[in-house]
Scaffold this motif. Structure first.
Motif, short mmCIF file in Angstrom:
data_model
loop_
_atom_site.label_atom_id
_atom_site.label_comp_id
_atom_site.label_asym_id
_atom_site.label_seq_id
_atom_site.Cartn_x
_atom_site.Cartn_y
_atom_site.Cartn_z
N GLY A 222 -28.40 -14.13 3.91
CA GLY A 222 -29.26 -12.98 3.66
C GLY A 222 -28.98 -11.85 4.64
N ILE A 223 -28.56 -12.20 5.87
CA ILE A 223 -28.27 -11.18 6.88
C ILE A 223 -27.06 -10.36 6.47
CG2 ILE A 223 -27.61 -10.80 9.29
CD1 ILE A 223 -29.08 -13.42 9.96
N THR A 224 -25.97 -11.03 6.08
CA THR A 224 -24.77 -10.30 5.65
C THR A 224 -25.01 -9.54 4.35
OG1 THR A 224 -23.99 -12.43 4.77
CG2 THR A 224 -23.05 -11.68 6.85
N SER A 225 -25.90 -10.07 3.50
CA SER A 225 -26.24 -9.34 2.28
C SER A 225 -26.94 -8.03 2.60
CB SER A 225 -27.14 -10.20 1.38
OG SER A 225 -26.51 -11.40 1.00
N ILE A 226 -27.83 -8.06 3.62
CA ILE A 226 -28.53 -6.83 4.04
C ILE A 226 -27.54 -5.84 4.62
CG2 ILE A 226 -30.21 -5.91 5.67
CD1 ILE A 226 -31.74 -8.58 5.37
N VAL A 227 -26.63 -6.32 5.48
CA VAL A 227 -25.63 -5.43 6.09
C VAL A 227 -24.74 -4.81 5.01
CG1 VAL A 227 -23.64 -5.32 7.65
CG2 VAL A 227 -25.65 -6.68 8.27
N ALA A 228 -24.27 -5.64 4.08
CA ALA A 228 -23.44 -5.11 2.99
C ALA A 228 -24.24 -4.12 2.14
CB ALA A 228 -22.93 -6.26 2.12
N GLY A 229 -25.53 -4.42 1.91
CA GLY A 229 -26.37 -3.50 1.14
C GLY A 229 -26.52 -2.16 1.84
N ILE A 230 -26.61 -2.18 3.17
CA ILE A 230 -26.69 -0.91 3.93
C ILE A 230 -25.40 -0.12 3.77
CG2 ILE A 230 -26.81 0.04 6.27
CD1 ILE A 230 -28.68 -2.29 6.98
N LEU A 231 -24.26 -0.81 3.86
CA LEU A 231 -22.96 -0.14 3.72
C LEU A 231 -22.73 0.37 2.30
CD1 LEU A 231 -20.73 -2.54 5.87
CD2 LEU A 231 -21.78 -0.37 6.55
N PHE A 232 -23.33 -0.33 1.31
CA PHE A 232 -23.20 0.12 -0.08
C PHE A 232 -24.36 1.04 -0.49
CE2 PHE A 232 -21.10 -4.27 -1.00
CZ PHE A 232 -19.93 -3.83 -0.39
N ASP A 233 -25.35 1.21 0.39
CA ASP A 233 -26.56 2.00 0.12
C ASP A 233 -27.22 1.53 -1.17
OD1 ASP A 233 -28.61 3.77 0.23
OD2 ASP A 233 -27.44 5.55 -0.29
N SER A 234 -27.64 0.26 -1.17
CA SER A 234 -28.24 -0.33 -2.36
C SER A 234 -29.46 -1.15 -1.97
CB SER A 234 -27.23 -1.22 -3.09
OG SER A 234 -27.82 -1.87 -4.20
N ALA B 160 -30.22 7.82 0.27
CA ALA B 160 -30.17 9.13 -0.38
C ALA B 160 -31.53 9.50 -0.92
CB ALA B 160 -29.13 9.11 -1.50
N ALA B 161 -32.25 8.54 -1.50
CA ALA B 161 -33.56 8.82 -2.10
C ALA B 161 -34.58 9.21 -1.05
CB ALA B 161 -34.04 7.60 -2.89
N MET B 162 -34.48 8.65 0.17
CA MET B 162 -35.45 8.94 1.23
C MET B 162 -34.97 10.03 2.19
SD MET B 162 -36.66 5.02 2.14
CE MET B 162 -37.92 5.61 3.27
N GLY B 163 -33.80 10.57 1.91
CA GLY B 163 -33.29 11.65 2.75
C GLY B 163 -32.89 11.20 4.13
N LEU B 164 -32.52 9.92 4.26
CA LEU B 164 -32.11 9.37 5.56
C LEU B 164 -30.62 9.63 5.79
CD1 LEU B 164 -33.98 5.95 5.36
CD2 LEU B 164 -34.68 7.97 6.66
N PRO B 165 -30.16 9.56 7.05
CA PRO B 165 -28.73 9.75 7.33
C PRO B 165 -27.90 8.74 6.55
CG PRO B 165 -30.02 9.78 9.36
CD PRO B 165 -30.96 9.38 8.28
N GLN B 166 -26.80 9.21 5.98
CA GLN B 166 -25.96 8.36 5.15
C GLN B 166 -25.10 7.44 6.00
OE1 GLN B 166 -25.72 8.35 1.45
NE2 GLN B 166 -27.75 9.07 2.03
#
Length: 646
Positions: free
Chosen positions: A389-401, A409-415
């Motif tokens: 689950g940790i690597t899934s979260i990291v990959a999700g951050i890198l994929f922005d998903s 992008a939806a929350m206007g946070l740094p990409q």
């Protein structure tokens, strides 16, 4: 890492057999050799008793309504080995209550059927025994349906046969008619043809309505007793933990019973295996005991095949289950788990590649491990999923998903997005293939190390180092041109890439030379040596095929992203289109859709990640075919833990 094991021989006096078994089983430090004599031991008593306990536990669980799924039971060693007699009394008590309930329920069933059959005759106020005493007439009881009633009555009136109706039920209209004894059989045949169903009323001295009332009272009394007994089972269910202890007591006693001792006139001896890192601990425990013993340790002979004992850190240990599902390492293998665990962890996370799914996996896994506290392979597998689950979260951050939504992008946070899987899948494809090259190279490195450990340097050079040079050479020589072809204008050639290309050509040449010189080293015929060398070079096709297998990482990530996006899109379309109820349907679509996507993604990531480890990684160096070091110990299938003070 794989821990060496020592062949162990233990000699004790015959009188100390029970105490020695108790001590060895308590501490679980020696794996006793299995012999044919073990199969001849009669364990029917233990098997039957264990089945009885399991059946009793099932009844207690049914009556308690609480599952042990999220319960954790631990017991002290002294309590575990004692109180067996009281636990068997508890078992007998549960069985007696269950048997009484079953007897009463079995008794009520025919009584209920009897009431159903005779209920319509409840207005019958005289005794069937008195009716049976009539000398010249016969009384017939039975049912006639409304459909057949007119013709039936017409026949009785025509023949001047007296009859009387009582009541009706789903079986029809209950009645009684009277006929002379000499006409009884003929009349009965005729009325049967008209639809009359005869009923034989039971003989009893009481008026029949009182007989039926007694049946009802008996059933009611039985039901009340059953209710009382069920409540007793509910009370007894609070002692289910004692029966679970008894179950594991029985399994442990059976295990001890199966131990075969070789014997002389006064002594018994057993042989087995002890981990080298636990040798001193075993000797210390034996010295503290009151046993008269002799113990000997030695390294395994060449003709012996010892079990495999592994020892890894807390991160690597759960991944041992993944390896053991394929094949247990042999005692001469290099332990693949330290390297495999990292690759499995990374590839699984990339395949899931979503912050939301990773959080579900991480939080859900932690809760499951905390509440359920599973044992063995289940614990290891759930730990693997939780860590992934940790690597899934990291990959999700890198994929922005985040559940298929570009959350940053939806929350206007740094990409922080590295790539968009759906818009730029080629980037992940190239990354997946590059990851595959590194994965395969790591397998070849382990192959090289293993060959040197086995004092086979030629195999290390021919089958290990040669392909490391070739794979690195392919990446360095052709990496830049391939990237330029896929990403035009992004990877232009320069002086540095030219130098890397020349280095790559050199690596290719060294690798090919090693194969040509060493692939046919076992052949004496020069022609066969040449064909072996050419066949070895042809192996590049297999390696390219293996590398292409890693494109499945892109496929898994892309399928998860597309399905998540589709569910979000469908929900966002349904909500506005149907107003208030539409948003309810949108939530339902979102929840069900993402549960499905999560489940399929989890299954696919696990299966395909395992496949990459088993085929592409293990296939380069791993032999397996070992068997696990499983010491003689307490068998705990129902209790979670037995606590020992020493």
């Amino acid at each position: 890492m794989i821990v060496p094991v020592l062949k162990t021989s233990l000699v004790i006096l015959k009188k100390d057999r029970a105490e020695a078994l108790r001590l060895l089983q308590k501490h679980g430090l020696i794996m006793i050799d299995k012999e044919e004599e073990n199969l001849k031991v009669d364990t029917q008593y233990e098997d039957n008793l264990y089945l009885r306990v399991q059946n009793a536990l099932k009844h207690l669980k049914d009556h308690n309504g609480k599952s042990k799924a999220f319960g954790y039971q631990e017991v002290s060693y002294d309590s575990f080995v004692m109180d067996k007699e009281n636990r068997i009394k508890l078992l007998n008590q549960v069985e007696h209550v269950v048997q009484t309930i079953e007897t009463l329920e079995a008794s009520n069933k025919p009584l209920g059927e009897e009431i159903k059959l005779y209920q319509a005759f409840s207005l019958l106020t005289y005794s069937t025994s008195d009716i049976k005493k009539a000398k010249y007439t016969t009384f017939k009881y039975g049912y006639i349906t409304d459909k057949n009633k007119p013709k039936f009555e017409e026949y009785l009136i025509e023949k001047n046969i007296p009859y009387e109706y009582y009541s009706s039920s789903e079986l029809g209209n209950a009645l009684c008619y009277t006929a002379l004894n000499e006409d009884s059989n003929v009349i009965l045949d005729n009325v049967r043809s008209l639809g009359f169903e005869e009923v034989e009323l039971p003989l009893d001295e009481r008026p029949f309505n009182e007989y039926l009332l007694n049946l009802e009272l008996t059933i009611e009394s039985n039901k009340k007793e059953i209710e009382s007994l069920n409540q007793k089972l509910v009370d007894l269910s609070h002692s289910a933990g004692e029966l679970r202890i008894l179950a594991d007591q029985i399994l442990s006693e059976k295990e001890a019973k199966l131990v075969h001792f070789n014997e002389t006139d006064k002594t018994l001896f057993i042989t087995g295996w002890t981990r080298q890192d636990e040798k001193d601990k075993l000797e210390k425990i034996l010295k503290k005991s009151n046993l008269n013993y002799e113990i000997d340790f030695r390294t395994p002979r060449e003709d012996e095949v010892p079990p495999t004992a592994v020892k890894n850190n807390k991160f690597v240990a759960p991944f041992e289950t993944i390896t053991n599902m394929f094949s247990v390492p042999s005692h001469i293998d290099i332990d693949p788990n330290p390297v495999m665990s990292v690759w499995f962890w990374l590839i699984f996370g990339i395949a899931m590649g979503d912050i939301g799914y990773g959080l579900v996996l991480l939080i859900g896994g932690l809760l499951f491990l905390k509440l359920k506290r599973p044992k063995g392979s289940m614990k290891n597998l759930m730990t693997v999923f939780t860590l992934s689950g940790i690597t899934s979260i990291v990959a999700g951050i890198l994929f922005d998903s985040f559940f298929g939504v570009s959350i940053f992008a939806a929350m206007g946070l740094p990409q922080v997005q590295v790539t968009n899987i759906m818009e730029r899948p080629l980037e992940l494809l190239v990354f997946s293939l590059g990851l595959g090259v590194l994965h395969i190279i790591s397998g070849q490195i382990l192959k090289t190390i293993q060959s040197f450990r086995l004092k086979d340097p030629l195999t290390a050079l021919a089958d290990g180092m040669s392909w490391i040079f070739i794979l690195l050479g392919l990446v360095l020589a052709f990496g830049q041109p391939l990237l330029s072809m896929f990403f035009q204008g992004s990877f232009a050639a320069n002086e540095f890439t030219k130098v890397l290309s020349y280095v790559g050509y050199g690596f290719l040449g060294v690798g090919a030379l090693l194969i040509i010189l060493l692939a046919g080293r076992g052949q004496k015929n020069p022609l066969k040596r040449v064909t072996s060398a050419l066949g070895g070079l042809y192996g590049i096709a297999n390696y390219l095929s293996d590398i292409l297998s890693y494109s499945r990482i892109l496929a898994l990530s892309l399928s998860t992203a597309v399905i998540g996006y589709a569910m979000n899109l469908l929900g966002s379309m349904v909500g506005p289109a149907f107003g208030g109820f539409g948003w309810i349907f949108a939530v339902i679509i979102f929840v069900i859709g993402h549960i499905f996507n999560f489940a399929m993604g989890l299954l696919s990531a696990y299966v395909h990640d395992s496949r990459l480890q088993y085929i592409e990684f293990f296939g380069k160096f791993y032999e397996g075919n070992g068997y696990l070091f499983e010491p003689f110990s307490l068998k705990l299938e129902n209790v979670n833990e037995v606590i020992t003070k020493d």
